[in-house]
Design a protein around this motif. Structure first.
Motif, mmCIF file in Angstrom:
data_model
loop_
_atom_site.group_PDB
_atom_site.id
_atom_site.type_symbol
_atom_site.label_atom_id
_atom_site.label_comp_id
_atom_site.label_asym_id
_atom_site.label_seq_id
_atom_site.Cartn_x
_atom_site.Cartn_y
_atom_site.Cartn_z
ATOM 1 N N TYR A 1 -71.536 17.041 -8.246
ATOM 2 C CA TYR A 1 -72.804 17.248 -8.936
ATOM 3 C C TYR A 1 -72.658 16.915 -10.419
ATOM 4 C CZ TYR A 1 -74.230 19.652 -4.693
ATOM 5 O OH TYR A 1 -74.542 19.952 -3.391
ATOM 6 N N PRO A 2 -73.635 16.187 -10.974
ATOM 7 C CA PRO A 2 -73.554 15.780 -12.382
ATOM 8 C C PRO A 2 -73.613 16.947 -13.353
ATOM 9 C CG PRO A 2 -75.727 15.275 -11.472
ATOM 10 C CD PRO A 2 -74.857 15.687 -10.322
ATOM 11 N N SER A 3 -74.072 18.112 -12.878
ATOM 12 C CA SER A 3 -74.176 19.276 -13.758
ATOM 13 C C SER A 3 -72.837 20.009 -13.903
ATOM 14 C CB SER A 3 -75.227 20.254 -13.233
ATOM 15 O OG SER A 3 -74.905 20.667 -11.921
ATOM 16 N N LEU A 4 -71.819 19.594 -13.142
ATOM 17 C CA LEU A 4 -70.510 20.256 -13.201
ATOM 18 C C LEU A 4 -69.546 19.484 -14.080
ATOM 19 C CD1 LEU A 4 -69.863 21.249 -9.469
ATOM 20 C CD2 LEU A 4 -70.895 22.625 -11.288
ATOM 21 N N PHE A 5 -68.740 20.221 -14.836
ATOM 22 C CA PHE A 5 -67.663 19.598 -15.591
ATOM 23 C C PHE A 5 -66.446 19.437 -14.680
ATOM 24 C CE2 PHE A 5 -69.872 22.056 -19.058
ATOM 25 C CZ PHE A 5 -70.403 20.938 -19.696
ATOM 26 N N PRO A 6 -65.570 18.463 -14.966
ATOM 27 C CA PRO A 6 -64.342 18.315 -14.182
ATOM 28 C C PRO A 6 -63.549 19.624 -14.196
ATOM 29 C CG PRO A 6 -64.648 16.424 -15.628
ATOM 30 C CD PRO A 6 -65.681 17.427 -16.020
ATOM 31 N N GLU A 7 -63.005 19.989 -13.036
ATOM 32 C CA GLU A 7 -62.310 21.270 -12.902
ATOM 33 C C GLU A 7 -60.812 21.108 -13.123
ATOM 34 O OE1 GLU A 7 -62.469 25.094 -9.897
ATOM 35 O OE2 GLU A 7 -62.456 23.080 -9.011
ATOM 36 N N MET A 8 -60.275 21.900 -14.070
ATOM 37 C CA MET A 8 -58.850 21.872 -14.388
ATOM 38 C C MET A 8 -58.386 23.253 -14.822
ATOM 39 S SD MET A 8 -58.650 18.210 -16.397
ATOM 40 C CE MET A 8 -60.405 18.223 -16.793
ATOM 41 N N GLU A 9 -57.106 23.479 -14.722
ATOM 42 C CA GLU A 9 -56.535 24.768 -15.106
ATOM 43 C C GLU A 9 -56.298 24.834 -16.615
ATOM 44 O OE1 GLU A 9 -52.880 27.743 -13.750
ATOM 45 O OE2 GLU A 9 -52.668 25.577 -13.481
ATOM 46 N N LEU A 10 -56.436 26.041 -17.161
ATOM 47 C CA LEU A 10 -56.051 26.310 -18.545
ATOM 48 C C LEU A 10 -54.723 27.067 -18.525
ATOM 49 C CD1 LEU A 10 -59.346 27.487 -20.315
ATOM 50 C CD2 LEU A 10 -57.949 25.527 -20.957
ATOM 51 N N VAL A 11 -53.714 26.501 -19.132
ATOM 52 C CA VAL A 11 -52.416 27.169 -19.227
ATOM 53 C C VAL A 11 -52.128 27.450 -20.699
ATOM 54 C CG1 VAL A 11 -51.533 26.099 -17.142
ATOM 55 C CG2 VAL A 11 -51.172 24.974 -19.340
ATOM 56 N N THR A 12 -51.343 28.474 -20.968
ATOM 57 C CA THR A 12 -51.104 28.863 -22.356
ATOM 58 C C THR A 12 -49.624 28.934 -22.694
ATOM 59 O OG1 THR A 12 -51.156 31.236 -21.812
ATOM 60 C CG2 THR A 12 -53.236 30.204 -22.485
ATOM 61 N N GLU A 13 -49.357 28.772 -23.967
ATOM 62 C CA GLU A 13 -48.019 29.004 -24.502
ATOM 63 C C GLU A 13 -48.169 29.473 -25.947
ATOM 64 O OE1 GLU A 13 -46.398 24.811 -26.229
ATOM 65 O OE2 GLU A 13 -46.433 24.953 -24.040
ATOM 66 N N THR A 14 -47.216 30.246 -26.409
ATOM 67 C CA THR A 14 -47.288 30.801 -27.756
ATOM 68 C C THR A 14 -47.108 29.705 -28.802
ATOM 69 O OG1 THR A 14 -46.388 32.909 -26.981
ATOM 70 C CG2 THR A 14 -46.331 32.509 -29.341
ATOM 71 N N GLU A 15 -47.961 29.728 -29.802
ATOM 72 C CA GLU A 15 -47.873 28.733 -30.865
ATOM 73 C C GLU A 15 -46.578 28.930 -31.655
ATOM 74 O OE1 GLU A 15 -50.802 26.901 -34.259
ATOM 75 O OE2 GLU A 15 -50.648 29.079 -34.137
ATOM 76 N N ASN A 16 -45.862 27.851 -31.830
ATOM 77 C CA ASN A 16 -44.625 27.880 -32.622
ATOM 78 C C ASN A 16 -44.931 27.267 -33.981
ATOM 79 O OD1 ASN A 16 -42.001 28.042 -33.498
ATOM 80 N ND2 ASN A 16 -41.304 26.243 -32.349
ATOM 81 N N TYR A 17 -45.462 28.098 -34.860
ATOM 82 C CA TYR A 17 -45.895 27.593 -36.163
ATOM 83 C C TYR A 17 -45.574 28.613 -37.239
ATOM 84 C CZ TYR A 17 -48.997 25.969 -39.904
ATOM 85 O OH TYR A 17 -49.500 25.538 -41.097
ATOM 86 N N LYS A 18 -44.920 28.177 -38.284
ATOM 87 C CA LYS A 18 -44.605 29.058 -39.403
ATOM 88 C C LYS A 18 -45.262 28.507 -40.660
ATOM 89 C CE LYS A 18 -40.150 30.564 -37.526
ATOM 90 N NZ LYS A 18 -38.683 30.624 -37.748
ATOM 91 N N PRO A 19 -46.273 29.223 -41.179
ATOM 92 C CA PRO A 19 -46.944 28.752 -42.388
ATOM 93 C C PRO A 19 -45.947 28.582 -43.528
ATOM 94 C CG PRO A 19 -48.132 30.587 -41.401
ATOM 95 C CD PRO A 19 -46.811 30.500 -40.702
ATOM 96 N N CYS A 20 -46.062 27.470 -44.187
ATOM 97 C CA CYS A 20 -45.173 27.211 -45.326
ATOM 98 C C CYS A 20 -45.964 26.418 -46.354
ATOM 99 C CB CYS A 20 -43.940 26.432 -44.867
ATOM 100 S SG CYS A 20 -42.729 26.156 -46.179
ATOM 101 N N ASP A 21 -46.680 27.121 -47.186
ATOM 102 C CA ASP A 21 -47.546 26.482 -48.169
ATOM 103 C C ASP A 21 -46.783 26.260 -49.476
ATOM 104 O OD1 ASP A 21 -49.528 25.483 -49.662
ATOM 105 O OD2 ASP A 21 -50.821 27.279 -49.645
ATOM 106 N N LYS A 22 -46.417 25.006 -49.705
ATOM 107 C CA LYS A 22 -45.695 24.663 -50.929
ATOM 108 C C LYS A 22 -46.578 23.872 -51.896
ATOM 109 C CE LYS A 22 -41.167 24.525 -48.677
ATOM 110 N NZ LYS A 22 -39.966 23.690 -48.404
ATOM 111 N N THR A 23 -47.894 23.945 -51.645
ATOM 112 C CA THR A 23 -48.821 23.166 -52.457
ATOM 113 C C THR A 23 -48.681 23.486 -53.935
ATOM 114 O OG1 THR A 23 -50.381 23.184 -50.613
ATOM 115 C CG2 THR A 23 -51.252 22.567 -52.766
ATOM 116 N N ALA A 24 -48.480 24.784 -54.232
ATOM 117 C CA ALA A 24 -48.409 25.205 -55.626
ATOM 118 C C ALA A 24 -47.213 24.587 -56.340
ATOM 119 C CB ALA A 24 -48.339 26.725 -55.710
#
Length: 354
Positions: free
Chosen positions: A187-210
Motif C-alpha cells: 500500500y502506498p500509504s505505508l512506509f518501508p518496514e525496517m528494524e530500529l537497533v540502538t547502540e550507545t553514542e561514543n562521543y566525548k565533547p572537546c570544545d577547543k574553539t576558545a
C-alpha cells in the motif's frame, strides 16, 4: 563554583533489515514503517484520534520505540508510537499538526503476552496481535470499524483506505458469497518496514574553539562552506571576504553547523534516545517555550528525537513538495502515569531550519 552538568548518555538508533516476523507485537520491536506492532491489543487509538489535524485524513504509522520502564511494575513493557500525515500540503514549517504520538505500557504479567521472553529462533510461533481483539484496517493496521459491505471479510479505518484497497485489488477478489483471505498488498500509504537497533553514542565533547587563533577559525569555517556548497570558487575567498561571511552567519547557521558536526561522528544515525536529557537542536530558534504538562498533571520530559536522515529510508522524495523535518522531539510524562491498557497521547515538537 557549581560543578558543570554532565551530559546524559545517548543511545543512537540505526535502521536495519530483519525478518519481518520479528517485527510483530510478541517481540516488542522498535521499528519504522509497515503496520504498527501494537503493545496493548484491545484498546487501540480511535480513527478520529489518528486523523491529521489539518486535512482530517488518516495519518500513517511512522515508527515505534520500545523503551521499558524498569523502575515501574506497570511499565515493564512500554512503547512509544509516532504517526504522520504524508500529504506535503500538511507539512508546515515548525508545526506538529500533522503528527500524533501515543504511549502504551503493560506490566510483565498481562492478558496478552506470556511472562517468558519469546523464542526468536522460531519467529511467529506464539504470535498474537491486535486482530485477535479488534477489526483491523487492512491498509494501515489501525482500528478498522468499517467493513466491506459485499464480502464482510475485510475491515477499514474509513472510506479513504477502503478506496485505496478497492483500486489496488479488492475490487477483483471481493465477493458476497465466499470470504476471501486478506491479501498482503504493497500500500502506498505505508512506509518501508525496517528494524530500529540502538547502540550507545561514543562521543566525548572537546570544545577547543576558545584556544584557536582567528586564522584557524577562518580556515575551519572556509572548509565548512566548501563542504556545504561544493563550489571551487569558495576555496579562493580572501580572508576579508571570509570574515565578512562569518560575521553574517546567523545563530541558526552556527547551530546547524554544530548539529552536523555532532552527527558526522555517526552519519547513519536516524534517532537519538536520551530520556530526561536534552535534544540536539538543529537550530537555535524556534524552540518550545513551554512543553504541555501530561493530562495527569505531571511535567513531560524529553525522551528521544527523530533525525532528518530517517527520511532517506521512507521513499518520500518527490518533485516539488514532500514530507520533511529538521528534528522531531518526543516528550513523555516524567512520572510514566498509569494508563492501564489504553493509548495515552504524548507531545511532539517539530523544529525545522528556516
Amino acid at each position: 563554583m557549581a560543578a558543570p552538568l554532565m551530559e546524559k548518555d545517548v543511545e543512537l538508533g540505526f535502521v536495519e533489515e530483519t525478518d519481518k516476523k520479528l517485527l510483530t507485537s510478541r517481540y516488542f520491536p522498535s521499528k519504522i514503517g509497515g503496520h504498527p506492532a501494537w503493545l496493548s491489543l484491545d484498546s487501540l487509538p480511535t480513527t478520529d484520534s489518528l486523523a491529521c489535524r489539518i486535512c482530517k485524513k488518516p495519518t500513517s504509522f511512522l515508527l515505534q520505540v520500545y523503551s521499558p520502564g524498569a523502575e515501574q511494575v506497570e511499565a515493564f513493557h512500554r512503547t512509544i508510537f509516532v504517526f504522520v500525515c504524508t500529504d506535503p500540503a500538511c507539512n508546515k514549517s515548525n508545526t506538529n499538526d500533522n503528527f500524533h504520538v501515543f504511549r502504551s505500557q503493560l506490566p510483565k504479567v498481562n492478558k496478552f503476552y506470556s511472562a517468558e521472553p519469546p523464542d526468536e529462533t522460531l519467529p511467529g510461533k506464539d504470535e498474537i496481535n491486535a486482530a485477535s481483539f479488534n477489526k483491523i484496517c487492512i491498509v494501515c493496521g489501525c482500528l478498522g470499524p468499517k467493513t466491506c459491505s459485499k464480502c464482510q471479510s475485510v475491515s477499514y479505518c474509513g472510506k479513504d483506505h477502503q478506496t485505496i484497497d478497492w483500486k489496488l485489488g479488492h475490487k477483483k477478489s471481493c465477493t458476497s458469497k465466499v470470504k476471501q483471505e486478506q491479501e498482503e498488498r504493497l500500500y502506498p500509504s505505508l512506509f518501508p518496514e525496517m528494524e530500529l537497533v540502538t547502540e550507545t553514542e561514543n562521543y566525548k565533547p572537546c570544545d577547543k574553539t576558545a584556544d584557536k587563533s582567528e586564522e584557524e577559525k577562518m580556515k575551519e569555517y572556509k572548509e565548512y562552506l566548501c563542504s556545504q556548497n561544493s563550489a571551487e570558487g569558495l576555496k579562493d575567498l580572501s580572508e576579508t571576504e571570509l570574515q565578512k561571511m562569518a560575521s553574517e552567519e546567523s545563530e541558526n547557521d552556527k547551530q546547524l553547523r554544530k548539529f552536523k558536526k555532532r552527527l558526522s561522528h555517526e552519519p547513519d544515525q536516524v534517532l537519538r534516545y536520551s530520556k530526561g536529557g536534552e535534544p540536539l537542536w538543529i537550530a537555535c530558534t524556534p524552540k518550545p517555550d513551554n512543553i504541555p504538562d501530561c493530562d495527569c498533571g505531571s511535567k513531560r520530559q524529553f525522551e528521544f528525537q527523530v533525525l532528518p536522515h530517517m527520511l532517506s529510508y521512507l521513499d518520500v522524495d518527490k518533485v516539488g513538495e514532500s514530507l520533511d523535518w529538521g528534528v522531531l522531539c518526543i516528550y513523555t510524562c516524567s512520572k510514566n502515569c498509569s494508563i492501564e491498557n489504553t493509548y495515552h497521547r504524548e507531545y511532539i515538537y517539530k523544529q525545522d531550519v528556516i
